[in-house]
Motif scaffolding. Structure first.
Motif, short mmCIF file in Angstrom:
data_model
loop_
_atom_site.label_atom_id
_atom_site.label_comp_id
_atom_site.label_asym_id
_atom_site.label_seq_id
_atom_site.Cartn_x
_atom_site.Cartn_y
_atom_site.Cartn_z
N LEU A 1 -7.77 19.77 -26.78
CA LEU A 1 -8.78 19.57 -27.82
C LEU A 1 -8.15 19.03 -29.10
N LEU A 2 -6.94 19.46 -29.42
CA LEU A 2 -6.25 18.93 -30.60
C LEU A 2 -6.00 17.43 -30.45
N TYR A 3 -5.55 17.02 -29.27
CA TYR A 3 -5.30 15.60 -29.04
C TYR A 3 -6.59 14.79 -29.10
N LEU A 4 -7.66 15.32 -28.52
CA LEU A 4 -8.94 14.61 -28.56
C LEU A 4 -9.41 14.42 -30.00
N ALA A 5 -9.28 15.47 -30.81
CA ALA A 5 -9.66 15.36 -32.22
C ALA A 5 -8.80 14.33 -32.94
N ALA A 6 -7.50 14.29 -32.62
CA ALA A 6 -6.62 13.32 -33.25
C ALA A 6 -6.99 11.89 -32.85
N LEU A 7 -7.31 11.68 -31.58
CA LEU A 7 -7.71 10.34 -31.13
C LEU A 7 -9.01 9.91 -31.78
N GLU A 8 -9.92 10.85 -32.00
CA GLU A 8 -11.18 10.52 -32.66
C GLU A 8 -10.94 10.06 -34.10
N ALA A 9 -9.88 10.57 -34.71
CA ALA A 9 -9.61 10.26 -36.11
C ALA A 9 -8.88 8.93 -36.31
N VAL A 10 -8.46 8.28 -35.23
CA VAL A 10 -7.78 6.99 -35.36
C VAL A 10 -8.77 5.95 -35.89
N PRO A 11 -8.46 5.27 -36.99
CA PRO A 11 -9.40 4.28 -37.55
C PRO A 11 -9.73 3.18 -36.55
N THR A 12 -11.01 2.90 -36.39
CA THR A 12 -11.43 1.87 -35.44
C THR A 12 -11.00 0.48 -35.88
N ASP A 13 -10.78 0.29 -37.19
CA ASP A 13 -10.36 -1.03 -37.67
C ASP A 13 -9.04 -1.45 -37.05
N TYR A 14 -8.11 -0.52 -36.95
CA TYR A 14 -6.81 -0.85 -36.36
C TYR A 14 -6.96 -1.20 -34.89
N VAL A 15 -7.77 -0.44 -34.19
CA VAL A 15 -7.97 -0.68 -32.76
C VAL A 15 -8.64 -2.02 -32.52
N GLU A 16 -9.66 -2.33 -33.31
CA GLU A 16 -10.36 -3.61 -33.15
C GLU A 16 -9.44 -4.79 -33.48
N ALA A 17 -8.63 -4.65 -34.53
CA ALA A 17 -7.71 -5.72 -34.88
C ALA A 17 -6.68 -5.95 -33.77
N ALA A 18 -6.18 -4.87 -33.19
CA ALA A 18 -5.22 -5.00 -32.09
C ALA A 18 -5.87 -5.63 -30.87
N SER A 19 -7.14 -5.30 -30.62
CA SER A 19 -7.85 -5.91 -29.48
C SER A 19 -8.03 -7.41 -29.69
N LEU A 20 -8.35 -7.81 -30.90
CA LEU A 20 -8.51 -9.24 -31.19
C LEU A 20 -7.19 -10.00 -31.05
N ASP A 21 -6.10 -9.30 -31.29
CA ASP A 21 -4.78 -9.92 -31.15
C ASP A 21 -4.29 -9.93 -29.71
N GLY A 22 -5.10 -9.37 -28.79
CA GLY A 22 -4.76 -9.41 -27.38
C GLY A 22 -3.85 -8.29 -26.92
#
Length: 212
Positions: free
Chosen positions: A92-113
């Motif tokens: 549960l601690l890890y799930l909460a931490a993953l939820e807190a990861v900013p989506t902006d970083y993830v989306e930018a990394a996805s756009l970069d392939g």
């Protein structure tokens, strides 16, 4: 430390599904029961004659195993019970931490392939390192105490002390044969060893933790 992180990564993509709630409850539920109850449940599973596990392997054509009386398997039974009982909280601690990861970083990394592995290694894991560090430190501090219940109920340290650990040895010295001096010496060694391991983690692991 690692198993709940892997399960959290498997559950996180279905965070908007009702299935994740079901999995969370199922995986976390062992944490809320006492170690005695958990060990008694697994005593039935590992029973040499009527145990569920032996019935399954016998149906597949294999010989039954005396799990808790075999020096080669008793310690692994204790490990399985201890991990099953305790990993839900870290999950549960890890799930909460993953939820807190900013989506902006993830989306930018996805756009970069970025691939899934690159996304985890370069984006998600660095941002959840505070939680990873917390789980690591608390697990190292409490691991000997957490396994004590399983040893005491399931194997009593046997066979031939193959499933014992230092905390159970402390218990035997102090509360069974009343060697208070030996028990005090062991408790001091446990304290010193835990303090050194905690210092090493703060000294060499925390420098890789990204806060904020």
């Amino acid at each position: 430390v690692i198993l709940p992180l892997g399960l959290a990564l498997l559950l996180w993509p279905i965070r908007r599904s009702r299935a994740q709630g079901f999995y969370r409850v199922t995986l976390f539920s062992p944490t809320v029961i006492s170690f005695s109850v958990a060990a008694l449940l697994w005593l039935w599973i590992f029973h040499p004659l009527q145990g569920f596990l032996n019935k399954v392997i016998f149906d597949f054509g294999f010989a039954k195993v005396n799990w808790l009386s075999n020096p080669n398997t008793a310690i692994w039974c204790v490990i399985v019970v201890s991990v099953w009982k305790t990993f839900g909280f870290n999950l549960l601690l890890y799930l909460a931490a993953l939820e807190a990861v900013p989506t902006d970083y993830v989306e930018a990394a996805s756009l970069d392939g970025a691939s899934g592995w690159q996304m985890f290694r370069l984006i998600r894991f660095p941002l959840i390192t505070p939680t990873f560090f917390f789980v690591l430190v608390t697990t190292v501090i409490s691991v000997n105490d957490e396994v004590f219940g399983a040893i005491n109920v399931m194997t009593d340290g046997g066979p031939f002390d193959r499933s014992s650990n230092i905390v159970y040895y402390l218990y035997e010295q102090g509360f069974r044969i009343f060697q208070i001096g030996s028990a005090s010496a062991v408790s001091l060694l446990i304290f010193i060893g835990t303090a050194i391991l905690t210092w090493v983690q703060f000294r060499y692991v925390e420098r890789r933790v990204h806060y904020g």
